[in-house]
Scaffold this motif. Sequence first.
Motif, PDB file in Angstrom:
ATOM      1  N   UNK A   1       0.841  -1.181   0.000  1.00  0.00           N
ATOM      2  CA  UNK A   1       0.000   0.000   0.000  1.00  0.00           C
ATOM      3  C   UNK A   1       0.883   1.241   0.000  1.00  0.00           C
ATOM      4  N   UNK A   2       0.819   1.996  -1.069  1.00  0.00           N
ATOM      5  CA  UNK A   2       1.652   3.183  -1.180  1.00  0.00           C
ATOM      6  C   UNK A   2       1.018   4.334  -0.407  1.00  0.00           C
ATOM      7  N   UNK A   3       1.841   5.052   0.351  1.00  0.00           N
ATOM      8  CA  UNK A   3       1.323   6.186   1.108  1.00  0.00           C
ATOM      9  C   UNK A   3       0.732   7.209   0.152  1.00  0.00           C
ATOM     10  N   UNK A   4      -0.487   7.734   0.400  1.00  0.00           N
ATOM     11  CA  UNK A   4      -1.134   8.662  -0.522  1.00  0.00           C
ATOM     12  C   UNK A   4      -0.553  10.060  -0.483  1.00  0.00           C
ATOM     13  N   UNK A   5       0.346  10.309   0.423  1.00  0.00           N
ATOM     14  CA  UNK A   5       0.947  11.640   0.570  1.00  0.00           C
ATOM     15  C   UNK A   5       2.249  11.496   1.316  1.00  0.00           C
ATOM     16  N   UNK A   6       3.028  12.577   1.348  1.00  0.00           N
ATOM     17  CA  UNK A   6       4.246  12.573   2.143  1.00  0.00           C
ATOM     18  C   UNK A   6       3.871  12.536   3.626  1.00  0.00           C
ATOM     19  N   UNK A   7       4.691  11.895   4.467  1.00  0.00           N
ATOM     20  CA  UNK A   7       4.377  11.846   5.903  1.00  0.00           C
ATOM     21  C   UNK A   7       4.415  13.234   6.526  1.00  0.00           C
ATOM     22  N   UNK A   8       3.694  13.383   7.648  1.00  0.00           N
ATOM     23  CA  UNK A   8       3.653  14.665   8.349  1.00  0.00           C
ATOM     24  C   UNK A   8       5.015  15.033   8.936  1.00  0.00           C
ATOM     25  N   UNK A   9       5.794  13.993   9.299  1.00  0.00           N
ATOM     26  CA  UNK A   9       7.093  14.226   9.908  1.00  0.00           C
ATOM     27  C   UNK A   9       8.199  13.777   8.950  1.00  0.00           C
ATOM     28  N   UNK A 138      12.164 -10.346   1.318  1.00  0.00           N
ATOM     29  CA  UNK A 138      10.944  -9.877   1.980  1.00  0.00           C
ATOM     30  C   UNK A 138      10.686  -8.407   1.672  1.00  0.00           C
ATOM     31  N   UNK A 139       9.411  -8.064   1.504  1.00  0.00           N
ATOM     32  CA  UNK A 139       9.068  -6.679   1.206  1.00  0.00           C
ATOM     33  C   UNK A 139       7.581  -6.437   1.343  1.00  0.00           C
ATOM     34  N   UNK A 140       7.079  -5.457   0.586  1.00  0.00           N
ATOM     35  CA  UNK A 140       5.680  -5.056   0.661  1.00  0.00           C
ATOM     36  C   UNK A 140       4.924  -5.461  -0.600  1.00  0.00           C
ATOM     37  N   UNK A 141       3.622  -5.666  -0.425  1.00  0.00           N
ATOM     38  CA  UNK A 141       2.696  -5.810  -1.536  1.00  0.00           C
ATOM     39  C   UNK A 141       1.774  -4.601  -1.495  1.00  0.00           C
ATOM     40  N   UNK A 142       1.826  -3.768  -2.527  1.00  0.00           N
ATOM     41  CA  UNK A 142       0.992  -2.569  -2.582  1.00  0.00           C
ATOM     42  C   UNK A 142      -0.480  -2.982  -2.550  1.00  0.00           C
ATOM     43  N   UNK A 143      -1.236  -2.415  -1.609  1.00  0.00           N
ATOM     44  CA  UNK A 143      -2.639  -2.767  -1.445  1.00  0.00           C
ATOM     45  C   UNK A 143      -2.887  -3.674  -0.263  1.00  0.00           C
ATOM     46  N   UNK A 144      -1.800  -4.227   0.328  1.00  0.00           N
ATOM     47  CA  UNK A 144      -1.954  -5.147   1.442  1.00  0.00           C
ATOM     48  C   UNK A 144      -0.917  -4.835   2.519  1.00  0.00           C
ATOM     49  N   UNK A 145      -1.337  -4.823   3.762  1.00  0.00           N
ATOM     50  CA  UNK A 145      -0.418  -4.529   4.850  1.00  0.00           C
ATOM     51  C   UNK A 145       0.410  -5.757   5.192  1.00  0.00           C
ATOM     52  N   UNK A 146       1.395  -5.560   6.033  1.00  0.00           N
ATOM     53  CA  UNK A 146       2.222  -6.671   6.483  1.00  0.00           C
ATOM     54  C   UNK A 146       3.489  -6.828   5.669  1.00  0.00           C
ATOM     55  N   UNK A 147       4.185  -7.936   5.920  1.00  0.00           N
ATOM     56  CA  UNK A 147       5.448  -8.230   5.232  1.00  0.00           C
ATOM     57  C   UNK A 147       5.282  -9.512   4.447  1.00  0.00           C
ATOM     58  N   UNK A 148       5.768  -9.492   3.213  1.00  0.00           N
ATOM     59  CA  UNK A 148       5.515 -10.567   2.264  1.00  0.00           C
ATOM     60  C   UNK A 148       6.813 -11.105   1.667  1.00  0.00           C
ATOM     61  N   UNK A 246       7.148  -5.065  -4.225  1.00  0.00           N
ATOM     62  CA  UNK A 246       7.470  -5.933  -5.353  1.00  0.00           C
ATOM     63  C   UNK A 246       6.223  -6.381  -6.128  1.00  0.00           C
ATOM     64  N   UNK A 247       5.019  -6.004  -5.657  1.00  0.00           N
ATOM     65  CA  UNK A 247       3.798  -6.400  -6.354  1.00  0.00           C
ATOM     66  C   UNK A 247       2.658  -5.481  -5.930  1.00  0.00           C
ATOM     67  N   UNK A 248       1.601  -5.457  -6.723  1.00  0.00           N
ATOM     68  CA  UNK A 248       0.387  -4.711  -6.410  1.00  0.00           C
ATOM     69  C   UNK A 248      -0.797  -5.668  -6.466  1.00  0.00           C
ATOM     70  N   UNK A 249      -1.595  -5.661  -5.407  1.00  0.00           N
ATOM     71  CA  UNK A 249      -2.744  -6.558  -5.331  1.00  0.00           C
ATOM     72  C   UNK A 249      -3.946  -5.797  -4.769  1.00  0.00           C
ATOM     73  N   UNK A 250      -5.159  -6.332  -4.950  1.00  0.00           N
ATOM     74  CA  UNK A 250      -6.345  -5.669  -4.403  1.00  0.00           C
ATOM     75  C   UNK A 250      -6.308  -5.615  -2.879  1.00  0.00           C
ATOM     76  N   UNK A 251      -6.829  -4.523  -2.325  1.00  0.00           N
ATOM     77  CA  UNK A 251      -6.953  -4.373  -0.877  1.00  0.00           C
ATOM     78  C   UNK A 251      -8.148  -5.201  -0.403  1.00  0.00           C
ATOM     79  N   UNK A 252      -7.934  -6.229   0.442  1.00  0.00           N
ATOM     80  CA  UNK A 252      -9.027  -7.111   0.846  1.00  0.00           C
ATOM     81  C   UNK A 252     -10.022  -6.481   1.813  1.00  0.00           C
ATOM     82  N   UNK A 253      -9.718  -5.288   2.321  1.00  0.00           N
ATOM     83  CA  UNK A 253     -10.619  -4.650   3.295  1.00  0.00           C
ATOM     84  C   UNK A 253     -11.287  -3.395   2.749  1.00  0.00           C
ATOM     85  N   UNK A 254     -10.924  -2.988   1.543  1.00  0.00           N
ATOM     86  CA  UNK A 254     -11.430  -1.730   1.007  1.00  0.00           C
ATOM     87  C   UNK A 254     -12.943  -1.770   0.828  1.00  0.00           C
TER      88      UNK A 254
END
Length: 261
Positions: A1-9, A138-148, A246-254
């Motif tokens: 899941x890519x952050x929709x904006x730059x972080x506040x800090x 190990x890394x992220x899947x865009x659209x899904x939290x956690x480590x993959x 490393x991948x983009x998948x549907x968000x299962x909770x959206x």
Amino acid sequence: MTAPRDPFFPAEQSIRASAAPIDVRELGLVDYQQAWDLQADLAAKRAKDKIGDTILVLEHPSTFTAGKRTQPEDMPDESYPVPVVTVDRGGRITWHGEGQLVVYPIIKLAEPVDVVDYVRRLEEALIQTVRAAGVTTAGRVDGRSGVWVPAETKAASPEASTRERKIAALGIRITRGVTMHGLSLNCDNTLSHYEHIVACGIDDADVTTLSLELGRDVTPGEMAGPVVHELKRALAGELVVADHTFATRPDPSKGLTRKVR
């Protein structure tokens, strides 16, 4: 899941409201409801500044926990002999049990509270820990939290090819600026209980453990220190969040609301 904006800090800045040392409590095996009650008590005290930031490190007896987006089809059969606890964190249903490291940060976040940045920092701490242990992909899947862990295609034995595999899960709640719930890392736990649920609402991927990925026994006790170390660094801004997608998948909770009570 890519952050929709730059972080506040800024990435190198702490997101904690306090600079005081974090109290780390290693609790061993704790009943889920007992740990949840403890979290709630500590979070209420932290919100009133009666205590400092705290990290709980523990394992649970075998338990399913159903988050706010859990659907009826995610659930185990009613006859399955593992309790289900409906919880106030995000996400859908997952499993906790012995052999899985669970870490609950009770942290007062600096204002303005940045939930996305907090989650990304938790993920970064886990990614760095898992990679240092030997699961270097190990890394992220865009659209899904956690480590993959990425899928593998094995030309010599296509039937042994694998799907993407979740090795660590996240589920949080933030109330009055204080975090609850947190993360779990599969170390040497069984995966048999996951077969009775749709874990995190995802049916197109699998679940794995450090022990399976590394071909040796990796215990929660071995991983507790590294996870807490990297978590502290991430919260302090010493571990900068990087793009490990490393991948983009549907968000299962959206778009889902809870249908299980």
